[in-house]
Structure formats: structure tokens, C-alpha cells
Write a protein that holds these residues in place. Structure first.
Motif, mmCIF file in Angstrom:
data_model
loop_
_atom_site.group_PDB
_atom_site.id
_atom_site.type_symbol
_atom_site.label_atom_id
_atom_site.label_comp_id
_atom_site.label_asym_id
_atom_site.label_seq_id
_atom_site.Cartn_x
_atom_site.Cartn_y
_atom_site.Cartn_z
ATOM 1 N N LEU A 16 0.549 -1.566 0.008
ATOM 2 C CA LEU A 16 -0.370 0.021 0.342
ATOM 3 C C LEU A 16 1.374 1.548 -0.164
ATOM 4 C CD1 LEU A 16 -2.586 1.146 0.237
ATOM 5 C CD2 LEU A 16 -2.505 1.270 2.831
ATOM 6 N N LEU A 19 2.557 1.873 -3.229
ATOM 7 C CA LEU A 19 0.630 2.713 -3.848
ATOM 8 C C LEU A 19 0.526 4.282 -3.928
ATOM 9 C CD1 LEU A 19 -1.449 1.940 -6.224
ATOM 10 C CD2 LEU A 19 -2.217 1.198 -3.960
ATOM 11 N N THR A 54 -11.133 2.978 5.621
ATOM 12 C CA THR A 54 -9.398 3.441 4.204
ATOM 13 C C THR A 54 -8.624 4.192 4.748
ATOM 14 O OG1 THR A 54 -9.822 4.059 1.666
ATOM 15 C CG2 THR A 54 -10.394 5.998 3.689
ATOM 16 N N VAL A 69 -4.644 5.690 -11.365
ATOM 17 C CA VAL A 69 -4.783 5.404 -10.405
ATOM 18 C C VAL A 69 -5.404 4.175 -10.330
ATOM 19 C CG1 VAL A 69 -6.144 5.929 -8.046
ATOM 20 C CG2 VAL A 69 -5.334 7.710 -9.386
ATOM 21 N N CYS A 73 -3.744 0.923 -9.247
ATOM 22 C CA CYS A 73 -4.844 -0.241 -7.678
ATOM 23 C C CYS A 73 -4.938 -1.468 -8.421
ATOM 24 C CB CYS A 73 -5.653 0.212 -7.686
ATOM 25 S SG CYS A 73 -5.885 2.044 -6.462
ATOM 26 N N VAL A 78 -5.826 -3.759 -4.931
ATOM 27 C CA VAL A 78 -6.241 -3.032 -4.359
ATOM 28 C C VAL A 78 -7.410 -2.277 -4.438
ATOM 29 C CG1 VAL A 78 -6.214 -0.364 -2.779
ATOM 30 C CG2 VAL A 78 -3.828 -1.879 -3.184
ATOM 31 N N VAL A 80 -10.424 0.081 -5.462
ATOM 32 C CA VAL A 80 -11.203 0.841 -5.327
ATOM 33 C C VAL A 80 -13.066 1.131 -5.468
ATOM 34 C CG1 VAL A 80 -11.163 3.128 -6.750
ATOM 35 C CG2 VAL A 80 -9.173 1.462 -7.043
ATOM 36 N N LEU A 99 -9.286 2.231 -1.204
ATOM 37 C CA LEU A 99 -8.898 2.935 -1.257
ATOM 38 C C LEU A 99 -10.119 3.385 -1.740
ATOM 39 C CD1 LEU A 99 -6.302 4.457 -1.899
ATOM 40 C CD2 LEU A 99 -6.231 4.247 -3.995
#
Length: 482
Positions: A16, A19, A54, A69, A73, A78, A80, A99
Motif C-alpha cells: 500500500l 502504491l 480507508t 490510479v 490499484c 487494491v 477502489v 482506497l
């Protein structure tokens, strides 16, 4: 409530961190927020039903940054969650470990064409901003809802918002010609068509409208405009019951045709709590009435005497016993004041304790029966319950809200939400209706959906989700059960 919040997603801290560094390098460190104070307003929805979590809020400035983005992700695995104005009422905008991606910086009106009657607006434009842009060009964007000063176009599309003018203009699905969407893998679909006729395969835009961000992130849209109304007549009428309201609706529709833009209903309880709690509210009629209708006529022809048309129609309705009293606004200010009584109703309910809310639709012809039968069943289940059934009777969408009995503990009352869902939603289903007319499914109704949605439809929805978002990274835990 009917649906419990999803389990928070646990993300690898090292992955994370890398990222977020990548994202900050692209969109600017100032637009990657991790401070708890900055995040707090974005993690709870307006009614306080859900508290999210978050690791960060990111605020890209354009479609390309959104795509970066989302792609980053996806590479990191990850999930979103997109968020607009955070005005949703079913929790679809609340992250649970994912996220959080804000669209607020995508707030440009890219183009407006009064000949094509289209406006190209980015997802972060507020509804009011688009309304004002249309008005400046002598046009109308007809979507009108109570949160229009803060709700955003992307959210309106993602929930297929309705509002007070659906009767004449339709939902957001009918008000949209084309979309620009960032898919869950970061690809950009440019579907910003302005065409009224395009028969070249599947209507892809309709997959994303109403999908609540579970298939991709809407970044811009081509919206449909209309010639601006130049005549208006707004009326408030006291009536005995919803059955009479239905007769009045038919009479007014036959007399006014497409000029009938809005037809709203509210009960005496709703009117009284607005007058009690909302500053500046003034009783519209001399006496109290069991029910009220708010009706609006509009026309693009400035010489149309809509007030006289309304008065002539109401005179016949008086003779038929459909109206007990009526007032027709004589100025824009008076018309707006009548609308405010209706628009303030949701806020006024907050002062009366807990409210169990249902956003349902049934065929227009079934609205009076639904209100009467649902009220009989709910009051029998909990004596002292105060029913507040109001909304868009002209299109069959009723907000069937139940205020707690006076003196009852709020938490104890809200704990009965699922009991009232069974009563109300079973009745809605028996009438061929929908358990969500304009608010969406989100978290609140995702456990309800399989009880009432056609099984084949659910299988098709799940298949589409798997095809477009095979890893389940787009707004996980919303609409469909895992």
C-alpha cells in the motif's frame, strides 16, 4: 436495517505504501490524503447508518489521472470505491478498507450545445452547476432532487437518480446520451456519443448507469437538455385520501398532457412536522387536510395560461369532491415556497426520532392501495407508529417512511428495520413493484435484492460483474452479495 456492512478489507502495508507513493508522484502529494481528520467526512453517509474505513483518499484531476490510479490499484490488487458528493442513501459510496477515490476535481462543463440540446459534464460537477450551465444557455436540465447543491453528476448517474420531474422527463438513464468510463483495469471507454439514434450493438452506457460504481468509474457524460420552460403554475391542494389523489392525477393529466411536470403527495403528519421544525415554513392552506398534493405545470410557450388551466381543472375537481381546498402560486417566489414544503420533509423527519425508510415503486394505479394496506399492516405490527408516506405519486415512487412512536427508544426502534422490510417489501413484490425506485441498492438493500429480484436477472448481473471486474476490485461489497 436489512444489510450489515461488509467486513473491512485488510491491505498489505508495504504494498500500500508503494502504491500511494506512485499515485502521489502522478497526481500530487497534496491530493493523496491519509490524515484521519481529512478522511472523516468521507467515511460516514448522511443518515449515519454506516461508518467506513480507508487507507487514503485520492483526488485525481482528470480522466487520465483516474485511469492511472485505477490501473495502479489493479496492478497492486487494491480495491477502489468512487465517491461523489457523498449524498447517497444506501451506503454505496462508503469504503470498507478500499482506497477511496473522489471525483470532486473532475468538475468541468466541457461543452454545451443549445442546438443539439446536450451538455458534456464531468462526473464531479454538482447537479446545481449543470442546471446553472443549462439555464445560462436558455435550456433546462430537468433532474431536480433535494441535494442538488452537493450531489454530483457521477453519483446521479451511478444511482440512476429520479427526483421530482421524472413524470415528464424520466430518470437519469433517459437524460443521458453517452458516457466516459474508467474500467476496473484502468482502460478508458470513450462512449461520449451525442447521437439520439445509434443502433450499433449493445447499449453499453446502460450497464454503468445504476451500477453504483461496481463496473467502473463514470468520469464524464453527455446529458440531454430541453428548451427552458417559460410558463409555470404550481399548486398545493388539500385532499381526503390517496385514492382521491389518483383521480385528481388522471383529471389533471388529461387536461394538461405533457405540461404536467410534477405530481407529489404528502400526508398531514408530513406537513405538520415541516411546519413545526423547518424555519420559514408557512401553512399553505387555511385548514389542515388529511393529505396534500403538490402539482406543477410547465410549458415552453410563454403565452400559455397554465394558472387558468389549473384553476379550471380544480373547479371541476371540487365539484367531483376530489379537492377540499387549493392554492395556486401567483409568483415564482410563491411557487418555490410551495415546493420547499415538500423538499424539506426528509430533513424535518430527523427531528421526530428514528425513521425506517423505504424507497419503493409500484404501478401508479396501485399507489393508493399500497399506502392503505402497508399502513394497516405496519400500524398493526407496532401501535403508535407514525407513517410518513410521500413522494412522486405521478411515477409510482413512494418514500414509505416510518417514524418511531413517540417516547420509544430510537435504537430499539431501528432494530426492527428488518421486520418492517418484510412487511413493506413483501407487499411491494405482490403488486409487481420494486424495493428500490431511485436510491439504489448499495449496502442497505444488497441482502434484500435476492429475495425479490428475478433469479435469472441476478445470474446475468453476476455474470456481467465477473466479465467486467473479474477480480472484484470495483466498489466491492455493494449491490451484489459476494
Amino acid at each position: 436495517m436489512s444489510s450489515h456492512a461488509p467486513q473491512p478489507i485488510l491491505l498489505d502495508a508495504v504494498r500500500l505504501s508503494g502504491l500511494l507513493d506512485r499515485i502521489a508522484a502522478r497526481i500530487g502529494a497534496a491530493h493523496v490524503r491519509t490524515d484521519a481528520h481529512d478522511l472523516a467526512p468521507h467515511l460516514v453517509e448522511g443518515r449515519g447508518l454506516y461508518q467506513g474505513t480507508t487507507p487514503a483518499l485520492v483526488e485525481p484531476a482528470n480522466t487520465e489521472e483516474v485511469a492511472f490510479v485505477v490501473a495502479a490499484c489493479a496492478e497492486a490488487g487494491v480495491p477502489v470505491v468512487p465517491q461523489g458528493g457523498n449524498t447517497g442513501l444506501v451506503g454505496g459510496q462508503v469504503p470498507f478498507g478500499a482506497l477511496l477515490l473522489s471525483l470532486r476535481r473532475l468538475n468541468r462543463v466541457r461543452d454545451l450545445d443549445p442546438v443539439d440540446l446536450t451538455v458534456v459534464a464531468e462526473a464531479g460537477c454538482t447537479l446545481h452547476q449543470v442546471q446553472q450551465a443549462a439555464e445560462g444557455a436558455g435550456c433546462l436540465f430537468p433532474l431536480s432532487i433535494g441535494s442538488e447543491g452537493s450531489c454530483q453528476i457521477g453519483g446521479n448517474l451511478s444511482t440512476n437518480a429520479g427526483g421530482t420531474a421524472v413524470l415528464r422527463y424520466g430518470n437519469m438513464r433517459e437524460l443521458c446520451f453517452g458516457l466516459e468510463v474508467v474500467l476496473p483495469d484502468g482502460r478508458i471507454w470513450n462512449g461520449l456519443s451525442r447521437l439520439r439514434k445509434d443502433n450499433t450493438g449493445y447499449a453499453l452506457k446502460d450497464l454503468f448507469i445504476g451500477a453504483e460504481g461496481t463496473l467502473g468509474i463514470i468520469t464524464a457524460a453527455v446529458l440531454r437538455l430541453f428548451p427552458a420552460p417559460r410558463a409555470r403554475a404550481t399548486s398545493m391542494l388539500g385532499i381526503p385520501d390517496p385514492e382521491t389523489a389518483l383521480s385528481l392525477f388522471r383529471r389533471l393529466r388529461n387536461a394538461a398532457g405533457d405540461s404536467l411536470t410534477g405530481f407529489e403527495i404528502m400526508p398531514d403528519f408530513g406537513m405538520e412536522i415541516v411546519l413545526k421544525h423547518m424555519p420559514g415554513s408557512v401553512r399553505p392552506l387555511a385548514e389542515r387536510h388529511p393529505w396534500y398534493v403538490l402539482a406543477e405545470l410547465t410549458s415552453t410557450r410563454p403565452n400559455d395560461d397554465l394558472s387558468q388551466l389549473a384553476l379550471d381543472t380544480f373547479e371541476a375537481a371540487f365539484e367531483a369532491g376530489e379537492i377540499e381546498d387549493a392554492v395556486v402560486g401567483s409568483s415564482e417566489a410563491q411557487c418555490d415556497a410551495l415546493w420547499k414544503l415538500r423538499e424539506d420533509l426528509s430533513d424535518a423527519q430527523k427531528f421526530e426520532g428514528g425513521s425506517i425508510k423505504h424507497d419503493i415503486s409500484v404501478p401508479v394505479s396501485k399507489v393508493p392501495y399500497f399506502i392503505a394496506e402497508a399502513t394497516r399492516l405496519c400500524e398493526a405490527h407496532m401501535p403508535g407508529l407514525r407513517v410518513c408516506a410521500f413522494g412522486h405519486m405521478g411515477d409510482g415512487n413512494i418514500h414509505y417512511n416510518l417514524s418511531q412512536p413517540e417516547g420509544m427508544d430510537k435504537a430499539a426502534y431501528l432494530a426492527t428495520w428488518e421486520e418492517f422490510n418484510r412487511i413493506v417489501h413483501d407487499l411491494v413484490a405482490s403488486l409487481g413493484g420494486s424495493i428500490s425506485a431511485e436510491h439504489g441498492i448499495g449496502i442497505l438493500k444488497r441482502e434484500e435484492l435476492p429475495m425479490y429480484k428475478d433469479k435469472v436477472a441476478l445470474e446475468l448481473m453476476a455474470a456481467i460483474k465477473r466479465a467486467v471486474d473479474p477480480r472484484g476490485l470495483a466498489n466491492p461489497g455493494k449491490v451484489l452479495l459476494d
